[in-house]
Scaffold this active site. Structure first.
Site, short mmCIF file in Angstrom:
data_model
loop_
_atom_site.label_atom_id
_atom_site.label_comp_id
_atom_site.label_asym_id
_atom_site.label_seq_id
_atom_site.Cartn_x
_atom_site.Cartn_y
_atom_site.Cartn_z
N LYS A 191 38.65 72.75 -15.88
CA LYS A 191 39.34 71.55 -16.38
C LYS A 191 38.40 70.84 -17.33
O LYS A 191 37.47 70.16 -16.95
CB LYS A 191 39.72 70.60 -15.22
N GLY A 244 29.70 65.07 -14.59
CA GLY A 244 30.36 63.85 -15.06
C GLY A 244 29.71 62.64 -14.43
O GLY A 244 28.54 62.69 -13.99
N SER A 245 30.44 61.57 -14.34
CA SER A 245 29.85 60.31 -13.88
C SER A 245 29.65 60.30 -12.37
O SER A 245 30.35 61.00 -11.62
CB SER A 245 30.77 59.15 -14.27
N THR A 246 28.72 59.47 -11.94
CA THR A 246 28.45 59.31 -10.51
C THR A 246 29.69 58.79 -9.79
O THR A 246 30.01 59.24 -8.68
CB THR A 246 27.26 58.35 -10.34
N GLY A 249 32.02 61.59 -9.27
CA GLY A 249 31.38 62.50 -8.32
C GLY A 249 31.61 62.04 -6.88
O GLY A 249 31.91 62.83 -5.98
N GLU A 267 26.74 67.25 -10.79
CA GLU A 267 25.71 66.91 -11.79
C GLU A 267 26.17 65.60 -12.40
O GLU A 267 27.13 65.59 -13.16
CB GLU A 267 25.62 67.96 -12.90
N CYS A 302 23.14 63.02 -20.47
CA CYS A 302 22.84 62.62 -19.09
C CYS A 302 21.34 62.40 -18.89
O CYS A 302 20.94 61.53 -18.13
CB CYS A 302 23.36 63.67 -18.12
N GLU A 399 23.62 53.12 -16.56
CA GLU A 399 23.73 54.17 -17.59
C GLU A 399 24.69 53.67 -18.68
O GLU A 399 25.85 53.40 -18.40
CB GLU A 399 24.29 55.45 -16.96
P1 NAD Z 1 33.76 61.35 -16.08
O1 NAD Z 1 33.20 61.34 -14.71
O2 NAD Z 1 34.59 60.23 -16.53
O3 NAD Z 1 34.65 62.66 -16.31
C1 NAD Z 1 34.12 63.95 -16.08
C2 NAD Z 1 35.28 64.88 -15.78
O4 NAD Z 1 35.88 64.48 -14.56
C3 NAD Z 1 36.40 64.86 -16.83
O5 NAD Z 1 36.90 66.17 -17.01
C4 NAD Z 1 37.44 63.96 -16.19
O6 NAD Z 1 38.76 64.22 -16.64
C5 NAD Z 1 37.28 64.34 -14.73
N1 NAD Z 1 37.78 63.31 -13.80
C6 NAD Z 1 37.83 61.97 -13.96
N2 NAD Z 1 38.39 61.38 -12.88
C7 NAD Z 1 38.69 62.38 -12.01
C8 NAD Z 1 39.29 62.42 -10.71
N3 NAD Z 1 39.70 61.31 -10.09
N4 NAD Z 1 39.45 63.62 -10.11
C9 NAD Z 1 39.04 64.76 -10.71
N5 NAD Z 1 38.49 64.80 -11.95
C10 NAD Z 1 38.30 63.60 -12.57
O7 NAD Z 1 32.50 61.56 -17.05
P2 NAD Z 1 32.50 61.68 -18.62
O8 NAD Z 1 32.73 60.32 -19.19
O9 NAD Z 1 33.36 62.80 -19.06
O10 NAD Z 1 30.99 62.14 -18.89
C11 NAD Z 1 29.93 61.24 -18.91
C12 NAD Z 1 29.15 61.31 -17.61
O11 NAD Z 1 28.76 62.65 -17.37
C13 NAD Z 1 27.88 60.52 -17.68
O12 NAD Z 1 27.73 59.77 -16.49
C14 NAD Z 1 26.79 61.59 -17.78
O13 NAD Z 1 25.54 61.21 -17.31
C15 NAD Z 1 27.39 62.69 -16.98
N6 NAD Z 1 26.78 63.98 -17.32
C16 NAD Z 1 25.91 64.55 -16.43
C17 NAD Z 1 25.28 65.76 -16.74
C18 NAD Z 1 24.33 66.42 -15.76
O14 NAD Z 1 24.04 67.59 -15.93
N7 NAD Z 1 23.85 65.72 -14.75
C19 NAD Z 1 25.53 66.37 -17.96
C20 NAD Z 1 26.42 65.77 -18.84
C21 NAD Z 1 27.04 64.56 -18.51
#
Ligand code: NAD
Length: 497
Positions: A191, A244-246, A249, A267, A302, A399
């Site tokens: 996804k 994605g975001s904490t 997560g 992550e 990140c 962040e």
């Molecule tokens: P996000 O958490 O908003 O979204 C990430 C993914 O999760 C997207 O595909 C989104 O559609 C999906 N998502 C959102 N809500 C969901 C839910 N309720 N259920 C299932 N899936 C859901 O993050 P973002 O804005 O896309 O990315 C930025 C974040 O990602 C930052 O916090 C960044 O630090 C982190 N990031 C971490 C790493 C790492 O390796 N640690 C790498 C890149 C980005």
């Protein structure tokens, strides 16, 4: 066209581009069951690039069913590793052959400079190759039992893996997830972020061409709260691998608990400290790296070095050097190979970053560079530098995920370590020093998934990438990530005498 190189070549290629916008389910490109679509925008212009299939629960259910059927059929899951390797290497070759197109898709979709996207493609392709090459070199174990038994520890694929990825490195984050999961023999449902779905759908076309069997790799574009949530709650998904975001997560862990206790590898975010000690060599070079550590990819990284901690005895002079380096890193057209920074991914992110900047000013930090959005089309923010930040300030803790650097001062090593570790996050930390005793002491005491010594963001496929604390619990890259996508099975055989 031969490979694009100049600014105008990339614009021409973009103008000629066609986009796959449908979901990829069981070897077919299809509309979402609801027929719904969503817009994906070009952040450099604010204009719509394409209408993309907006998947939801029924699409997730369908894809999970096909993924499970493919797994049970064993055409991939039970295929000899050496043959899985061959198919994944073919995929890597196709990605290499189409790297300009893949890079352009990411640049158009999320606004990063094209030179940066080309670099990401090397990372993505290298990752697929690494895991393809690893899979026939991973052995099980024979346990040291007594003579009357033979005990084996086997590695088996998990089943159905759902990979949910962000938009900041769309294809590279995708590769970090799907390559080890596929190599280990799983069926994978990807996804992509709703903000950057296009390269994932092109990857699906390449996966089909490479010969991945039906249902083994599927792509469901759509929103997190719809199709993402449906995958996370599905009883048919065995593992969620997430970047994605904490905040999201944490939700995924709850969904796993509410459903089938699927494995959840996260992550997540960071607020990474970059420490500069007065004993480090070549302050000009260190300042340039410190600026790159935050302004690369518009700060949407990140492991951005977003907290710069500088020993007070050199701070005033060092800040001037950082400002001079930042001045050379202004945003420009993402299709210009000379641009160092591109656009913020969308209007929401643009507004969010500007809100943090306003808060920084209100909290009393000293704004030394940037701070205002660029006028005109697209969502551009220049390198922004705050000095005199304290650990209590919001811009020093949260962040921001944008080109905003927070500079702190410190007087002693002890203070620097305490400030560095004073964070909910623990994704990356780095420091600069020439004192070998200090290097060993500080390396040990930084509480972080990765520590960069006299560099920022160093690494390749051979080393794991991931965090501690609220930065997550998983590891991408290296054989450690391959292990995450397999289950241990113990076999104890009694040997009759
Ligand atoms: P996000 O958490 O908003 O979204 C990430 C993914 O999760 C997207 O595909 C989104 O559609 C999906 N998502 C959102 N809500 C969901 C839910 N309720 N259920 C299932 N899936 C859901 O993050 P973002 O804005 O896309 O990315 C930025 C974040 O990602 C930052 O916090 C960044 O630090 C982190 N990031 C971490 C790493 C790492 O390796 N640690 C790498 C890149 C980005």
């Amino acid at each position: 066209m031969s490979h694009p190189q100049r600014h105008a070549d990339w614009h021409q290629m973009a103008a000629d581009m066609r986009f796959e916008t449908r979901a990829y389910i069981n070897d077919q490109f299809v509309d979402a069951a609801s027929g719904e679509t969503f817009e994906t925008l070009n952040p450099a212009t604010g204009k719509c690039l394409a209408q993309v299939a907006s998947c939801d629960g029924p699409d997730a259910e369908l894809a999970v069913g096909h993924a499970r059927a493919a797994f049970q059929a064993g055409e991939w899951s039970r295929l000899a590793p050496v043959r899985r390797k061959k198919t994944l290497l073919a995929l890597a070759e196709l990605m290499e052959a189409n790297r300009h197109e893949l890079a352009l898709l990411d640049t158009l979709d999320m606004g990063k400079p094209i030179t940066s996207s080309l670099g990401d493609m090397q990372g993505a392709i290298g990752c697929v190759r690494y895991h393809a090459e690893s899979i026939d070199k991973l052995f099980g174990e024979v346990a040291p039992t007594g003579d009357d038994s033979l005990a084996l520890v086997l590695r088996e694929p998990l089943g159905v893996v759902a990979s949910i990825v962000p938009w900041n490195f769309p294809l590279m984050m995708t590769a970090w997830k799907i390559a080890p999961a596929l190599a280990a023999g799983n069926s994978v449902i990807l996804k992509p972020s709703e903000k950057s779905p296009l390269s994932a759908l092109r990857l699906a076309e390449l996966a089909r061409e490479a010969g991945l069997p039906s249902g083994v790799f599927q792509v469901l574009p759509g929103f997190g709260h719809t199709v993402g949530k449906a995958l996370a709650l599905s009883m048919g998904v065995d593992c969620l691998s997430f970047t994605g975001s904490t905040q999201v997560g944490k939700q995924l862990m709850q969904y796993a608990g509410q459903s089938n206790l699927k494995k959840v590898y996260l992550e997540c975010g960071g607020k990474s400290p970059n420490l500069v000690f007065a004993d480090c060599k070549d302050l000009d070079r260190v300042a340039r790296h410190a600026a790159e550590a935050i302004f690369h990819n518009q700060g949407e990284v990140c492991i951005a070095g977003s907290r710069l901690l500088v020993e007070n005895s050199i701070r005033a002079a060092f800040v001037e050097k950082v400002l001079a380096a930042a001045e050379t890193m202004q945003p420009g057209d993402p299709l210009d190979p000379e641009s160092f920074m591109g656009a913020m991914v969308d209007e929401t992110q643009h507004r969010r970053v500007l809100d943090f900047i306003r808060q920084g000013v209100e909290e009393g930090a000293s704004l030394r560079a940037g701070g205002e959005a660029l006028k005109g089309d697209g969502w551009f923010i220049p390198p922004t530098v705050f000095d005199g930040v304290t650990p209590q300030m919001v811009i020093g803790r949260e962040e921001i995920f944008g080109p905003v650097l927070a500079i702190f001062g410190f007087d002693s090593e002890e203070e620097a370590i305490a400030m560095a570790n004073d964070s909910d996050y623990g994704l990356a930390a780095g420091f600069w020093s020439q004192d070998i005793d200090r290097i060993m002491r500080v390396t040990r005491r930084l509480h972080s998934g990765q520590v960069f010594v006299n560099n920022w963001a160093g690494g390749d496929q051979t080393v794991p990438f991931g965090g501690v604390k609220q930065s997550g619990n998983g590891r991408d890259k290296s054989h450690h990530s391959l292990e995450e996508y397999s289950e241990l099975k113990t076999v104890w055989m009694s040997l009759a005498t």
